[in-house]
Design an enzyme around this catalytic site. Structure first.
Site, PDB file in Angstrom:
ATOM      1  N   HIS A 244       0.886  -1.385  -0.003  1.00 27.46           N
ATOM      2  CA  HIS A 244      -0.231   0.043  -0.026  1.00 27.46           C
ATOM      3  C   HIS A 244       0.957   1.233  -0.130  1.00 27.46           C
ATOM      4  O   HIS A 244       0.662   1.903  -1.057  1.00 27.46           O
ATOM      5  CB  HIS A 244      -0.835   0.089   1.173  1.00 27.46           C
ATOM      6  CG  HIS A 244      -1.793  -1.172   1.488  1.00 27.46           C
ATOM      7  ND1 HIS A 244      -3.072  -1.266   0.752  1.00 27.46           N
ATOM      8  CD2 HIS A 244      -1.615  -2.172   2.096  1.00 27.46           C
ATOM      9  CE1 HIS A 244      -3.613  -2.290   1.125  1.00 27.46           C
ATOM     10  NE2 HIS A 244      -2.734  -3.001   1.984  1.00 27.46           N
TER      11      HIS A 244
HETATM   12  O1  RIB Z   1      -4.906   0.008   5.101  1.00 23.40           O
HETATM   13  C1  RIB Z   1      -3.505  -0.389   4.588  1.00 23.40           C
HETATM   14  C2  RIB Z   1      -2.792   1.127   5.471  1.00 23.40           C
HETATM   15  O2  RIB Z   1      -2.915   0.615   6.762  1.00 23.40           O
HETATM   16  C3  RIB Z   1      -1.341   0.850   5.235  1.00 23.40           C
HETATM   17  O3  RIB Z   1      -0.666   2.123   5.545  1.00 23.40           O
HETATM   18  C4  RIB Z   1      -0.743  -0.059   6.383  1.00 23.40           C
HETATM   19  O4  RIB Z   1       0.762   0.192   6.826  1.00 23.40           O
HETATM   20  C5  RIB Z   1      -1.542   0.372   7.446  1.00 23.40           C
HETATM   21  O5  RIB Z   1      -1.095   1.245   8.033  1.00 23.40           O
END
Ligand code: RIB
Ligand code: CA
Length: 314
Positions: A244
């Site tokens: 992500h």
């Molecule tokens: O939903 C994904 C996010 O939540 C990313 O930033 C992961 O590191 C968590 O923080």
């Protein structure tokens, strides 16, 4: 090349770690600060991991500590399966020698933004508690920022406890997110984009192969991280192949990797069924947010592979 000063507010975190590695590998960025927030793991760990990651990648950034709890609803998760023991894939770091700043994250964010006077790009890839706190304390912060990019939100959620309307970073601190979206123009790299950019097993295999040839601490770390990620992907409910936070960074390195649409977005902060949802309204209201919609998955995967090669060949 004149380097763009950046700050990464984060909750490392496996994908946060890839994001930091990718940003540091880009010659056009200077990471001036890493600021820690509660989220994937408790703040004591996100803080420790920021120090260790700065040393692992030899960044030399300021590390500043931020919030330990969200603005309103308490949130505390001892450990995370997704992020492993310690929050970074169970990887053990040498005890960090680096000391954090005495000033809090929000003070460092503001001071650096004023110092760079409109050149600083602020990334937030964890819950938005620090950013909201900075905006409350320094209402004129927006005028000093070049751009504000988050990993968060999106057209669907991943917090199953609330019916999967909310994405984790937004859900942990919905009031913070609500205030941030009201005060800043957000470039929102959300779950719809990050899942579309998910890397494949062959990409991890290449990342592992490349970093296995490295002979430095950063390459060894990325080798272990890539192995952890692959081992925790592709099975039911395991999506460590969705890197992500790195996509948010990648979107600023190469604008071809993400295509945005501008819409009006607000955040549901009431503790109701869709609390934490980033509600995207495509009609009727003045757009305030750039929503990442289309991605170039092969390009993103190649950027992650090239990032590994950068460290392996250092
Ligand atoms: O939903 C994904 C996010 O939540 C990313 O930033 C992961 O590191 C968590 O923080
Ligand atoms: Ca994160």
């Amino acid at each position: 090349m004149k380097r763009i000063p950046i700050i990464i507010d984060c909750d490392p975190g496996v994908d946060d770690s890839y994001a930091i590695a990718l940003a540091n590998s880009h010659p056009g960025f200077e990471i001036v600060a890493l600021t820690a927030v509660e989220g994937n793991v408790p703040a004591v760990l996100t803080r420790y991991n920021c120090l260790c990651l700065d040393e692992t990648f030899d960044i030399g950034a300021k590390v500043a500590y931020g919030a330990t709890v969200p603005l309103v609803r308490p949130y505390f998760r001892e450990e995370s399966v997704t992020h492993g023991e310690g929050g970074v894939g169970g990887i053990q770091f040498p005890e960090p020698q680096k000391q954090p700043e005495e000033k809090a994250a929000w003070d460092v964010i503001y001071e650096e933004a004023v110092k760079y006077n409109g050149e600083l790009v602020l990334f937030a890839v964890g819950p938005l508690t620090n950013i909201a706190t900075a905006l409350r304390k320094y209402p004129d912060l927006p005028k000093y920022l070049k751009k504000f990019v988050i990993m968060g939100g999106g057209t669907f959620g991943n917090v199953t406890a609330t019916g999967a309307k909310a994405e984790f970073n937004i859900w942990v601190d919905p009031l913070a997110a609500k205030e941030v979206f009201e005060k800043l123009e957000v470039y929102m790299v959300g779950l719809n984009a990050t899942h579309a950019a998910a890397v494949e097993a062959k990409d991890f295999d290449e990342m592992i192969e490349i970093t296995s040839k490295g002979t430095n601490r950063a390459s060894d770390f990325l080798n272990k991280l890539s192995k952890f990620s692959k081992e925790n992907s592709f099975e039911r409910g395991q999506d460590n192949n969705v890197i992500h936070d790195a996509l948010a960074i990648a979107s600023e390195i190469n604008p071809d990797v993400v295509k945005y649409e501008k819409h009006y977005v607000w955040v549901e902060d009431r503790e109701i069924e869709n609390v934490g949802e980033t509600v995207i309204e495509k009609e009727g209201k003045e757009p305030n947010c750039w929503v990442a919609m289309d991605v170039d998955q092969p390009l993103f995967a190649q950027m992650m592979i090239d990032c590994c090669r950068y460290y392996a060949e250092k």
